[in-house]
Design an enzyme around this catalytic site. Structure first.
Site, PDB file in Angstrom:
ATOM      1  N   LYS A  66      48.962  46.032  56.350  1.00  0.00           N
ATOM      2  CA  LYS A  66      48.990  45.848  55.316  1.00  0.00           C
ATOM      3  C   LYS A  66      49.047  47.093  54.496  1.00  0.00           C
ATOM      4  CE  LYS A  66      47.663  42.665  51.685  1.00  0.00           C
ATOM      5  NZ  LYS A  66      46.526  41.673  52.283  1.00  0.00           N
TER       6      LYS A  66
HETATM    7  P1  NAD Z   1      48.042  39.043  41.498  1.00  0.00           P
HETATM    8  O1  NAD Z   1      47.987  40.535  41.285  1.00  0.00           O
HETATM    9  O2  NAD Z   1      49.577  37.812  40.995  1.00  0.00           O
HETATM   10  O3  NAD Z   1      46.932  38.134  40.277  1.00  0.00           O
HETATM   11  C1  NAD Z   1      44.922  38.785  40.896  1.00  0.00           C
HETATM   12  C2  NAD Z   1      44.365  38.483  39.823  1.00  0.00           C
HETATM   13  O4  NAD Z   1      43.123  39.053  39.366  1.00  0.00           O
HETATM   14  C3  NAD Z   1      45.268  38.594  38.126  1.00  0.00           C
HETATM   15  O5  NAD Z   1      44.857  37.566  37.663  1.00  0.00           O
HETATM   16  C4  NAD Z   1      43.908  39.866  38.008  1.00  0.00           C
HETATM   17  O6  NAD Z   1      43.150  39.400  36.401  1.00  0.00           O
HETATM   18  C5  NAD Z   1      43.135  39.378  38.797  1.00  0.00           C
HETATM   19  N1  NAD Z   1      41.723  40.277  38.979  1.00  0.00           N
HETATM   20  C6  NAD Z   1      41.738  41.482  39.032  1.00  0.00           C
HETATM   21  N2  NAD Z   1      41.045  42.425  38.742  1.00  0.00           N
HETATM   22  C7  NAD Z   1      39.811  41.615  38.365  1.00  0.00           C
HETATM   23  C8  NAD Z   1      38.407  41.704  38.301  1.00  0.00           C
HETATM   24  N3  NAD Z   1      38.065  43.075  38.253  1.00  0.00           N
HETATM   25  N4  NAD Z   1      38.063  40.453  37.907  1.00  0.00           N
HETATM   26  C9  NAD Z   1      38.446  39.153  37.470  1.00  0.00           C
HETATM   27  N5  NAD Z   1      39.605  39.283  38.015  1.00  0.00           N
HETATM   28  C10 NAD Z   1      40.072  40.532  38.201  1.00  0.00           C
HETATM   29  O7  NAD Z   1      47.552  38.842  42.893  1.00  0.00           O
HETATM   30  P2  NAD Z   1      47.782  37.706  44.156  1.00  0.00           P
HETATM   31  O8  NAD Z   1      48.655  37.444  44.996  1.00  0.00           O
HETATM   32  O9  NAD Z   1      47.479  36.450  43.532  1.00  0.00           O
HETATM   33  O10 NAD Z   1      46.409  38.273  45.137  1.00  0.00           O
HETATM   34  C11 NAD Z   1      44.910  36.987  44.213  1.00  0.00           C
HETATM   35  C12 NAD Z   1      43.522  37.921  46.105  1.00  0.00           C
HETATM   36  O11 NAD Z   1      44.506  36.896  46.524  1.00  0.00           O
HETATM   37  C13 NAD Z   1      44.253  39.182  46.700  1.00  0.00           C
HETATM   38  O12 NAD Z   1      43.062  38.825  47.651  1.00  0.00           O
HETATM   39  C14 NAD Z   1      44.834  38.817  47.491  1.00  0.00           C
HETATM   40  O13 NAD Z   1      45.185  40.077  48.721  1.00  0.00           O
HETATM   41  C15 NAD Z   1      44.706  37.400  48.254  1.00  0.00           C
HETATM   42  N6  NAD Z   1      46.771  37.126  48.865  1.00  0.00           N
HETATM   43  C16 NAD Z   1      47.509  37.289  47.608  1.00  0.00           C
HETATM   44  C17 NAD Z   1      48.386  36.305  48.755  1.00  0.00           C
HETATM   45  C18 NAD Z   1      49.881  36.372  48.191  1.00  0.00           C
HETATM   46  O14 NAD Z   1      50.892  35.579  48.830  1.00  0.00           O
HETATM   47  N7  NAD Z   1      50.275  36.712  47.461  1.00  0.00           N
HETATM   48  C19 NAD Z   1      48.260  36.033  50.576  1.00  0.00           C
HETATM   49  C20 NAD Z   1      46.920  35.564  50.865  1.00  0.00           C
HETATM   50  C21 NAD Z   1      46.521  37.113  50.223  1.00  0.00           C
END
Ligand code: NAD
Length: 418
Positions: free
Chosen positions: A104
């Site tokens: 990561k």
């Molecule tokens: P992203 O940046 O696209 O979206 C993040 C979202 O979280 C946004 O809507 C933001 O407003 C919200 N957010 C941020 N801080 C916040 C808070 N304090 N309270 C409430 N909401 C909040 O990110 P993503 O890629 O969708 O990732 C989200 C989660 O999924 C993370 O934990 C990431 O590690 C996990 N994840 C992502 C992927 C991927 O393919 N993108 C894969 C596996 C896991």
């Protein structure tokens, strides 16, 4: 003070390692990452000044294959958080049966505070600073919070342009999650959210339930949350609450998913959507619904939130959204969990497909991607459920159980050099 997420992951790891009698040398190896890389690099900002950025890449384990895991751009990024997320990737890849290890990385800054041109220079300079620490047969980053296909396209372009002309096309697989135009795969952008809903579909199927008409809430409406909502809408489920960094919107009659996606694409926040007044964060966790999908950040569901929840299933789209205290309350209350390392593994599974396509020069169609994803994620889900039932353990422990047994077998076969 160690990041609580790292403590939580290690606690679960040690607990399951005890239960399965994990070989002590394997426990020692897995309890810390193999490499922790920190780079400080300067970037010229639009106003002509120079700013120093701190970037991380933690490579946890590569006994199963090249390191794999996302890059996060967020102001809270720190070494212990990245270490925890890297370890979760090791578990996740092993659980899905992928020939990949865990890593990561990220940069500590607020991506909303810079211009698109600054964002491009930060991204490219970070890749340059990492140099040979990443590569298509060594360590393959992907998107995470604050990064997307555009970020990956710049990363790939920067990496291949530092190689000799004859090698460039062989190096496209240095990152996954690229746009389809730049060598990505169809289906990757939606994969994590879609995979999470495939897990929810499997859960409903086993219980003989239909998702049609069920209500659900989502925390985080970025990549994972918004694509999960699309897949839930396809099942006829009703979105009743969404929370993001700005606040919460609640509508028991159902929120229009496509309209909300358009709004968030344009404004990058829920704020201002369809005259919905923003409620606070506490109201969100108490909204009555069948399914809660946390898809924002870690450590969101502690004991208080778990006590407030009025749902029957928590499907963890985010990494590490539930604390051990939250887990304990959910278990006591009989609220089921589909754990992160299973529920959000659709992203890395389709990243693996992208990497394979980059290696072979193939272009899979959507049907093949979706079918292959479902096959892998359902198989992992069923195996985890049967381990949980056979050993009378919770689903999260069962995920670690399956993954750690796999890694243990590989170390037993290979031994440890020298
Ligand atoms: P992203 O940046 O696209 O979206 C993040 C979202 O979280 C946004 O809507 C933001 O407003 C919200 N957010 C941020 N801080 C916040 C808070 N304090 N309270 C409430 N909401 C909040 O990110 P993503 O890629 O969708 O990732 C989200 C989660 O999924 C993370 O934990 C990431 O590690 C996990 N994840 C992502 C992927 C991927 O393919 N993108 C894969 C596996 C896991």
């Amino acid at each position: 003070m160690p990041d609580p997420l790292f403590e939580n992951v290690i606690r679960k790891f040690n607990d399951v390692a005890d239960r399965i009698n994990l070989e002590p040398r394997v426990r020692t190896i897995l309890s810390q990452p193999k490499n922790e890389i920190i780079v400080n690099f300067p970037v010229k900002m639009d106003d002509g000044s120079y700013r120093l950025f701190k970037g991380y890449r933690v490579q946890h384990n590569n006994v199963l294959g090249p390191y794999k895991g996302g890059f996060r751009f967020h102001e809270e990024v720190n070494l212990d958080e990245v270490k925890a997320l890297a370890m979760l990737m090791t578990i996740k890849c092993a659980l899905a049966g992928l020939p990949l290890g865990g890593a990561k990385g990220g940069i500590k800054f607020n991506p909303k505070s810079v211009s698109p041109a600054e964002m491009e220079r930060i991204t490219r300079r970070f890749v340059h600073a990492l140099g040979a620490n990443i590569g298509p047969f060594h360590d393959i980053p992907a998107p995470d919070v604050g990064t997307n296909a555009q970020t990956m396209d710049w990363m790939m372009d920067t990496f291949v342009n530092t190689a000799s002309a004859g090698e460039r096309h062989n190096l496209k697989g240095v990152v996954t999650g690229k746009s389809v135009d730049a060598g990505g795969t169809v289906g990757r952008e939606a994969a994590t959210g879609t995979g999470a809903v495939m897990c929810i579909e499997e859960w409903a199927h086993v219980k003989g339930l239909s998702l049609s008409g069920m209500s659900y809430a989502i925390q985080g409406f970025g990549n994972v949350g918004s694509w999960a909502a699309v897949a839930m809408a396809r099942n006829g489920a009703r979105l009743v609450a969404v929370n993001d960094a700005a606040g919460t919107i609640i509508d028991p009659n159902g929120i229009d998913v496509e309209a909300l996606r358009r709004h968030v694409r344009e404004h990058r926040t829920l704020e201002g959507f369809s005259n919905c007044a923003l409620a606070d964060r506490t109201a969100f966790w108490g909204v009555p619904c069948d399914i809660m999908i946390p898809a924002a950040l870690e450590n969101q569901i502690g004991a208080a939130e778990a006590t407030a929840l009025k749902c029957r299933l928590v499907a963890e789209g985010a990494n590490g959204p539930t604390t051990p205290e939250g887990d304990a309350v959910l278990e006591k209350r009989g609220i089921e969990i589909i754990p992160d390392v299973l529920c959000n593994s659709g992203g890395v599974i389709v990243s693996y497909f992208e990497w394979l396509q980059n290696k072979t020069g193939e272009a899979w169609d959507e049907e093949r991607v979706t079918h292959s994803l479902r096959k892998i994620i359902n198989k992992a889900h069923r195996e985890v459920a049967s381990i949980a039932a056979a050993n009378k353990i919770d689903m999260r422990s069962a995920c670690y159980w399956k993954a750690l047994k796999q890694i243990d077998r590989v170390y037993a076969a290979r031994g440890i050099f020298p």
